[in-house]
Design an enzyme around this catalytic site. Sequence first.
Site, PDB file in Angstrom:
ATOM      1  N   GLU A  79      46.416  61.734  84.854  1.00 36.40           N
ATOM      2  CA  GLU A  79      46.706  63.104  84.428  1.00 36.40           C
ATOM      3  C   GLU A  79      47.843  63.632  85.290  1.00 36.40           C
ATOM      4  O   GLU A  79      47.701  63.713  86.512  1.00 36.40           O
ATOM      5  CB  GLU A  79      45.484  64.020  84.553  1.00 36.40           C
ATOM      6  CG  GLU A  79      44.377  63.748  83.557  1.00 36.40           C
ATOM      7  CD  GLU A  79      43.274  64.799  83.593  1.00 36.40           C
ATOM      8  OE1 GLU A  79      43.577  65.981  83.878  1.00 36.40           O
ATOM      9  OE2 GLU A  79      42.108  64.432  83.343  1.00 36.40           O
ATOM     10  N   GLU A 102      37.113  62.949  87.197  1.00 36.92           N
ATOM     11  CA  GLU A 102      37.127  64.049  88.180  1.00 36.92           C
ATOM     12  C   GLU A 102      35.740  64.395  88.716  1.00 36.92           C
ATOM     13  O   GLU A 102      35.350  65.558  88.772  1.00 36.92           O
ATOM     14  CB  GLU A 102      37.780  65.296  87.564  1.00 36.92           C
ATOM     15  CG  GLU A 102      39.261  65.125  87.280  1.00 36.92           C
ATOM     16  CD  GLU A 102      39.950  66.401  86.833  1.00 36.92           C
ATOM     17  OE1 GLU A 102      39.265  67.440  86.652  1.00 36.92           O
ATOM     18  OE2 GLU A 102      41.186  66.384  86.663  1.00 36.92           O
TER      19      GLU A 102
END
Length: 501
Positions: free
Chosen positions: A293, A173
């Site tokens: 995720e 991320e």
Amino acid sequence: MAVASLVIDPAFTVAPVRRRTFGSFVEHLGRCVYTGIHEPDHPTAVAGGWRGDVLDLVRELGVTLIRYPGGNFVSGYRWEDGVGPVDRRPSRLDLAWHSMEPNRVGVDEFMAWCELAHVEPQMAINLGTRGVQEALDLLEYTNVPAGSHFAEQRRANGVADPYRIKLWCLGNEMDGPWQIGHKTAEEYGRIAAEAGRAMRMIDPDLELVACGSSSRAMPTFGEWERVVLEECWEQVDMVSAHAYYYEDESGDLTSFLASAVDMDRFIESVAATADAVAAARKSDKVVGISFDEWNVWYQQRAESRPPTGDEWPIAPVLLEDHYTVADAVVVGDLLISLLRHSDRVFSANLAQLVNVIAPIMTEPGGAAWRQTTFHPFALTARHAKGDVLRVALDSPRVKTAKFGEVDMVDAVATHDPDTGATVVFLVNRSVDQTVNLEAAVRSGAATLSEALTYTSDDPYWTARADDQSVLPSANDSAQWENGTLAIELPPVSWTMVRLAG
């Protein structure tokens, strides 16, 4: 009663069912590791300090792949802290979750647990506070047989054979302002390319995942993927996607039940961006998606906020959502979305595995139990085999505030050409209407083996250690005759139908 129809034909395939679709995620966050998978003093603990009751549930859940050690945690992680004699390992501040990391579990322990759990490891490297050299050091430690400094260190730590980890995430991320070492797309794409290129000098057969944008809602989404892939196109096999869904505080259950519509659009947008980069480069390469995720996560709840100030606790209670039947129906539908995009989703990870937004919950020193979301995942992982089929669905529509008009019914099917078995996965997104579904099945199926539905009169029912009373149960409305399946789908429900060849 609403009416829907479905046509299932094994001639129309999407892709083989990818076993990596059924991955999960273990991060050093909250109680996922400590008192989750690892609790040496627990009555069920096996050698290494692993909770035996949790291992049993992990195997039952059917997960095939585990991403480790983060997540946000990895962007400040020093992997060397977690190897060697446990009593000599330092404790470190975990800035991502404002916790203390004791490093009692590290690379070698995690790999030992993977062997016990019968899962493939997916290792993430720190491209936040660290970079290429540390990635190479970790790869040398895990994958080089002998002779080099870090390979011999692993051998000295009691592991003679290399782990040969194949799947690696190049950071996590990195477009998120919350991320330690947050970078621009250009900065991240360059370091990902450098790390990937160097890692392939040790092992050219690695499978590497570049960080996509942290979510579809990020202002960087789309352009981030384009720039990153242009920088590291030759080095990566996949780009990541992350998405979490929840019912908002207004109680908009109808929109929440349609969350898979957003996942569909997310996957298709990332695939389109990757294909645009391929076209611009005149490349035949297909970059897949690692949806590493995904889950239901109520981020606005108090338990999702880390400690503050001088408090740096070890394994605090964090992100411990207690899931409802409606949450489980959404998880089942998100799995439907992942399966129908198996041509581009090469792997996926339910985040996370134990205690932290997880299908398995534990009490320290006490019980482990299945959350509602455990059931659709376990049944899909167990029975989705062979090829994913491109089904033809005619469904009534339902209006949602977030996604406009969507199909009331969602569906996907798999067909195993070796056994002739066909499995249909179905969701009714309506909050108040039963759907009478009729499916024409052209797979040569001969008998109805099983029809299970997960639902409840109370869509907000939650499981507890002492109450597992709402389980997938036989759907007695299912009828099979001359290649046609007829079944009633209750409101807010997930259903699996198995047909034998």
